[in-house]
Design a protein around this motif. Structure first.
Motif, PDB file in Angstrom:
ATOM      1  N   MET A  92      42.469 -17.429  19.140  1.00 57.36           N
ATOM      2  CA  MET A  92      43.484 -17.415  18.100  1.00 57.36           C
ATOM      3  C   MET A  92      44.912 -17.373  18.668  1.00 57.36           C
ATOM      4  SD  MET A  92      42.552 -17.575  14.938  1.00 57.36           S
ATOM      5  CE  MET A  92      40.986 -17.766  14.068  1.00 57.36           C
ATOM      6  N   PRO A  93      45.902 -17.834  17.887  1.00 55.71           N
ATOM      7  CA  PRO A  93      47.277 -17.893  18.398  1.00 55.71           C
ATOM      8  C   PRO A  93      47.992 -16.546  18.412  1.00 55.71           C
ATOM      9  CG  PRO A  93      47.201 -18.722  16.161  1.00 55.71           C
ATOM     10  CD  PRO A  93      45.779 -18.488  16.569  1.00 55.71           C
ATOM     11  N   LEU A  94      47.366 -15.484  17.972  1.00 61.63           N
ATOM     12  CA  LEU A  94      47.836 -14.116  18.056  1.00 61.63           C
ATOM     13  C   LEU A  94      46.638 -13.314  18.572  1.00 61.63           C
ATOM     14  CD1 LEU A  94      47.705 -12.529  14.497  1.00 61.63           C
ATOM     15  CD2 LEU A  94      46.797 -14.768  14.951  1.00 61.63           C
ATOM     16  N   ASN A  95      46.857 -12.279  19.356  1.00 64.53           N
ATOM     17  CA  ASN A  95      47.924 -11.316  19.424  1.00 64.53           C
ATOM     18  C   ASN A  95      48.640 -11.333  20.772  1.00 64.53           C
ATOM     19  OD1 ASN A  95      47.384 -10.067  16.800  1.00 64.53           O
ATOM     20  ND2 ASN A  95      45.493  -9.397  17.730  1.00 64.53           N
ATOM     21  N   ALA A  96      48.562 -12.410  21.484  1.00 65.06           N
ATOM     22  CA  ALA A  96      49.305 -12.518  22.732  1.00 65.06           C
ATOM     23  C   ALA A  96      50.805 -12.581  22.435  1.00 65.06           C
ATOM     24  CB  ALA A  96      48.861 -13.762  23.496  1.00 65.06           C
ATOM     25  N   LEU A  97      51.600 -12.349  23.467  1.00 64.53           N
ATOM     26  CA  LEU A  97      53.051 -12.503  23.386  1.00 64.53           C
ATOM     27  C   LEU A  97      53.508 -13.429  24.509  1.00 64.53           C
ATOM     28  CD1 LEU A  97      54.262  -8.842  22.677  1.00 64.53           C
ATOM     29  CD2 LEU A  97      54.420 -10.793  21.128  1.00 64.53           C
ATOM     30  N   PRO A  98      54.202 -14.512  24.182  1.00 65.06           N
ATOM     31  CA  PRO A  98      54.519 -14.943  22.820  1.00 65.06           C
ATOM     32  C   PRO A  98      53.301 -15.523  22.111  1.00 65.06           C
ATOM     33  CG  PRO A  98      55.220 -16.617  24.377  1.00 65.06           C
ATOM     34  CD  PRO A  98      54.720 -15.462  25.201  1.00 65.06           C
ATOM     35  N   ALA A  99      53.339 -15.520  20.785  1.00 63.06           N
ATOM     36  CA  ALA A  99      52.286 -16.157  20.009  1.00 63.06           C
ATOM     37  C   ALA A  99      52.285 -17.660  20.279  1.00 63.06           C
ATOM     38  CB  ALA A  99      52.506 -15.885  18.522  1.00 63.06           C
ATOM     39  N   THR A 100      51.119 -18.281  20.111  1.00 63.64           N
ATOM     40  CA  THR A 100      50.964 -19.707  20.445  1.00 63.64           C
ATOM     41  C   THR A 100      51.456 -20.557  19.279  1.00 63.64           C
ATOM     42  OG1 THR A 100      48.976 -19.034  21.652  1.00 63.64           O
ATOM     43  CG2 THR A 100      49.369 -21.384  21.432  1.00 63.64           C
ATOM     44  N   THR A 101      52.774 -20.688  19.188  1.00 65.83           N
ATOM     45  CA  THR A 101      53.381 -21.409  18.070  1.00 65.83           C
ATOM     46  C   THR A 101      54.237 -22.590  18.524  1.00 65.83           C
ATOM     47  OG1 THR A 101      55.232 -19.848  18.030  1.00 65.83           O
ATOM     48  CG2 THR A 101      53.365 -19.386  16.572  1.00 65.83           C
ATOM     49  N   ASN A 102      54.228 -22.887  19.808  1.00 63.47           N
ATOM     50  CA  ASN A 102      54.912 -24.071  20.332  1.00 63.47           C
ATOM     51  C   ASN A 102      54.276 -24.460  21.659  1.00 63.47           C
ATOM     52  OD1 ASN A 102      56.205 -22.451  22.426  1.00 63.47           O
ATOM     53  ND2 ASN A 102      57.603 -21.746  20.828  1.00 63.47           N
ATOM     54  N   LYS A 103      54.686 -25.599  22.188  1.00 62.73           N
ATOM     55  CA  LYS A 103      54.072 -26.113  23.420  1.00 62.73           C
ATOM     56  C   LYS A 103      54.331 -25.193  24.600  1.00 62.73           C
ATOM     57  CE  LYS A 103      52.230 -29.413  26.067  1.00 62.73           C
ATOM     58  NZ  LYS A 103      52.684 -29.072  27.407  1.00 62.73           N
ATOM     59  N   GLU A 104      55.511 -24.594  24.668  1.00 65.20           N
ATOM     60  CA  GLU A 104      55.820 -23.700  25.794  1.00 65.20           C
ATOM     61  C   GLU A 104      54.887 -22.493  25.802  1.00 65.20           C
ATOM     62  OE1 GLU A 104      58.943 -26.427  25.011  1.00 65.20           O
ATOM     63  OE2 GLU A 104      58.100 -24.912  23.638  1.00 65.20           O
ATOM     64  N   ALA A 105      54.650 -21.899  24.639  1.00 67.05           N
ATOM     65  CA  ALA A 105      53.744 -20.757  24.559  1.00 67.05           C
ATOM     66  C   ALA A 105      52.306 -21.176  24.853  1.00 67.05           C
ATOM     67  CB  ALA A 105      53.835 -20.108  23.183  1.00 67.05           C
ATOM     68  N   LEU A 106      51.928 -22.364  24.400  1.00 67.60           N
ATOM     69  CA  LEU A 106      50.586 -22.874  24.708  1.00 67.60           C
ATOM     70  C   LEU A 106      50.414 -23.058  26.204  1.00 67.60           C
ATOM     71  CD1 LEU A 106      47.828 -24.031  23.867  1.00 67.60           C
ATOM     72  CD2 LEU A 106      48.966 -26.243  23.528  1.00 67.60           C
ATOM     73  N   ASP A 107      51.438 -23.572  26.872  1.00 67.82           N
ATOM     74  CA  ASP A 107      51.361 -23.750  28.324  1.00 67.82           C
ATOM     75  C   ASP A 107      51.170 -22.409  29.038  1.00 67.82           C
ATOM     76  OD1 ASP A 107      51.606 -26.483  28.167  1.00 67.82           O
ATOM     77  OD2 ASP A 107      53.777 -26.498  28.520  1.00 67.82           O
ATOM     78  N   LEU A 108      51.829 -21.374  28.548  1.00 69.50           N
ATOM     79  CA  LEU A 108      51.633 -20.038  29.126  1.00 69.50           C
ATOM     80  C   LEU A 108      50.184 -19.583  28.950  1.00 69.50           C
ATOM     81  CD1 LEU A 108      54.867 -18.180  27.915  1.00 69.50           C
ATOM     82  CD2 LEU A 108      54.352 -18.932  30.248  1.00 69.50           C
ATOM     83  N   LYS A 109      49.628 -19.847  27.777  1.00 70.91           N
ATOM     84  CA  LYS A 109      48.243 -19.468  27.505  1.00 70.91           C
ATOM     85  C   LYS A 109      47.284 -20.268  28.396  1.00 70.91           C
ATOM     86  CE  LYS A 109      47.409 -17.089  24.391  1.00 70.91           C
ATOM     87  NZ  LYS A 109      46.858 -17.226  23.055  1.00 70.91           N
ATOM     88  N   LEU A 110      47.547 -21.547  28.547  1.00 67.75           N
ATOM     89  CA  LEU A 110      46.702 -22.382  29.397  1.00 67.75           C
ATOM     90  C   LEU A 110      46.703 -21.886  30.844  1.00 67.75           C
ATOM     91  CD1 LEU A 110      47.757 -25.873  27.990  1.00 67.75           C
ATOM     92  CD2 LEU A 110      45.463 -24.902  27.860  1.00 67.75           C
ATOM     93  N   GLU A 111      47.861 -21.530  31.322  1.00 67.21           N
ATOM     94  CA  GLU A 111      47.966 -21.038  32.692  1.00 67.21           C
ATOM     95  C   GLU A 111      47.272 -19.685  32.841  1.00 67.21           C
ATOM     96  OE1 GLU A 111      48.705 -21.093  36.634  1.00 67.21           O
ATOM     97  OE2 GLU A 111      49.104 -22.734  35.216  1.00 67.21           O
ATOM     98  N   ALA A 112      47.452 -18.816  31.840  1.00 75.82           N
ATOM     99  CA  ALA A 112      46.862 -17.478  31.910  1.00 75.82           C
ATOM    100  C   ALA A 112      45.343 -17.531  31.901  1.00 75.82           C
ATOM    101  CB  ALA A 112      47.364 -16.633  30.741  1.00 75.82           C
ATOM    102  N   GLY A 113      44.764 -18.535  31.245  1.00 74.29           N
ATOM    103  CA  GLY A 113      43.316 -18.614  31.132  1.00 74.29           C
ATOM    104  C   GLY A 113      42.608 -19.263  32.294  1.00 74.29           C
ATOM    105  N   LYS A 114      43.337 -19.885  33.207  1.00 75.93           N
ATOM    106  CA  LYS A 114      42.721 -20.603  34.322  1.00 75.93           C
ATOM    107  C   LYS A 114      41.898 -19.675  35.204  1.00 75.93           C
ATOM    108  CE  LYS A 114      45.924 -24.504  34.955  1.00 75.93           C
ATOM    109  NZ  LYS A 114      46.946 -25.091  35.856  1.00 75.93           N
TER     110      LYS A 114
END
Length: 452
Positions: A92-114
């Protein structure tokens, strides 16, 4: 033929029934399904006395990395999922910070999950009031679906998730319909529950029953009706998450009959726990929408037995233990549940209420994989990903704190006896969990995108 792995002796669950056949796995795929497979084999698993079924596809998981990794990280969360029989999940796009609401935040999530996930994984994008111009870029980047709240959520923290207003919901649905994207909605009236809670707390009413009474059934139904009206107007594909009541399901079914493209999920906790359990367990069992009274829960079971619930998802919503302390109105509203989807529901639905095992597989794997456009997931068939679990229907155990793989080891099911058990979890042919050995090896989960 050469196989990396053969599973033999088990009762293999297919969409149309159960057969005693062998499964041959090669290069992470199911290569053969037949009687008495033979050839050069790297490893053989004897599944005698067990059900062999596709791993769960959990479409509702909150991992709080980055930003709130102390609540749950990819490694601990995916370990719990693997131990519970889930082989792929959508985060889900929450409860991480920042929330996954734009491409920059998605990129952070993608990197964190590797290199941290023990099972395959994918991501949602969020719909919030200030990101209508960001929806296409997230869709292009491969999110499987979008999520919004018709309910108050978030905080004053910069970058946290926020709920939609009606204008954002309408315009967002228009855009997502044009992009052919699925919108998943948490539907509860965003005003009445908060005001009722204020009234009750001011009167010193802070019991579990008071909390549930502050979020009455009609507040779920009203928000569901609004979402369905907007979906009918815009043509947006819709999925209603964690539906807790028969009343809401009946509204959804009527809209579907009128042509709205809508599906719904419920969660194990609404079927396993009631208000009476909340009184005993306390804030560990607090969630939103809340647990319901036993008579309402029985009606929800009636909907599942009638085939009116499309699938089950955990809504795993973890937090640190201190956030589950004190006044139930103030405690964090989420249940840590990802580790006990399959065994708990197999016990309750298949063993206790006679749901056919093939229908159970539809509820945990096949239907969500189809809706989320994951053609290689959710089914035991040649050429599919070898995402397979073994379930022993005769292995009973009592869930203990030390069994939990969550970062914060608390669960509403702690101390509960469960009359079956996931004994192995296999992700693309790799054994990642064994009931005797625990989590095996290093994380092998892969990022998945729609259509893959």
């Amino acid at each position: 033929m050469t196989y990396d792995l053969i599973i033999t002796g088990g009762n293999v669950v297919f969409h149309d029934g159960i057969r005693s056949v062998d499964i041959g796995i090669k290069d992470e795929k199911i290569a053969a399904i037949a009687q008495d497979l033979s050839g050069d084999v790297g490893e053989i698993i004897d599944a005698s006395g067990q059900y062999v079924m596709p791993g769960m596809v959990d479409t509702h998981v909150h991992i709080s990395e980055p930003g709130r990794t102390e609540w749950e990280g990819f490694e601990t969360g995916s370990r719990a999922l693997a131990a519970g029989g889930t082989t792929s999940y959508v985060e889900m796009p929450l409860n991480a910070l920042p929330a996954t609401t734009n491409k920059e935040a998605l990129d952070l999530k993608l990197e964190a999950g590797k290199d941290k996930n023990y099972v395959d994984y994918a991501f949602y994008g969020g719909l919030v009031p200030d990101n209508l111009d960001n929806l296409k870029e997230m869709a292009d980047a491969g999110v499987l679906a979008f999520k919004c709240f018709i309910s108050n959520c978030g905080s004053d923290i910069q970058g946290d998730f926020t709920n939609v207003d009606d204008y954002t919901l309408y315009k967002g649905m228009q855009t997502l319909a044009e992009l052919d994207q699925l919108l998943c909605i948490h539907a509860e009236n965003s005003t009445i529950p908060d005001k009722l809670a204020e009234e009750m707390e001011s009167e010193g009413k802070t019991t579990a029953v008071d909390y549930v009474n502050s979020r009455p059934i009609f507040t779920e139904v009203e928000a569901v009706q609004r979402a369905l009206l907007f979906a009918k107007e815009t043509g947006c594909k819709l999925h209603l998450v964690h539906i807790s009541t028969s009343e809401a399901i009946q509204v959804i079914l009527r809209a579907r009959a009128e042509g709205v493209n809508v599906t719904l999920e419920s969660c194990p906790h609404y079927l396993a726990l009631s208000v009476e359990d909340l009184e005993e367990i306390g804030p560990r069992a607090k969630c939103q929408p809340p647990l319901r009274k036993k008579e309402d829960q029985e009606r929800l079971w009636g909907e599942l037995l009638a085939g009116n619930i499309d699938w089950l998802a955990s809504d795993h919503s973890p937090c640190t233990e201190d956030l589950k302390e004190g006044n139930i109105f103030e405690a964090w509203g989420g249940i840590s549940g990802a580790q006990n989807n399959v065994d708990l529901m197999f016990d309750l639905a298949v063993k206790q209420r006679g749901v056919p095992v093939s229908k159970f597989v539809d509820l945990i794997a096949t239907t969500p994989a189809e809706r989320f456009n994951l053609p290689n997931k959710g089914e035991i068939a040649v050429s599919k990903d070898a995402d397979i679990i073994l379930v022993d229907p005769n292995n009973s155990y009592t869930l203990k704190r030390e069994d939990l793989y969550y970062k914060n080891k608390h669960s509403a099911y702690e101390g509960r006896k469960i009359d079956c058990r996931v004994t192995k979890t296999i992700v693309r042919g790799n054994i990642v969990f064994d009931v005797d050995e625990g989590i095996i090896g290093r994380p092998k989960g892969k990022l998945i995108s729609a259509g893959k």
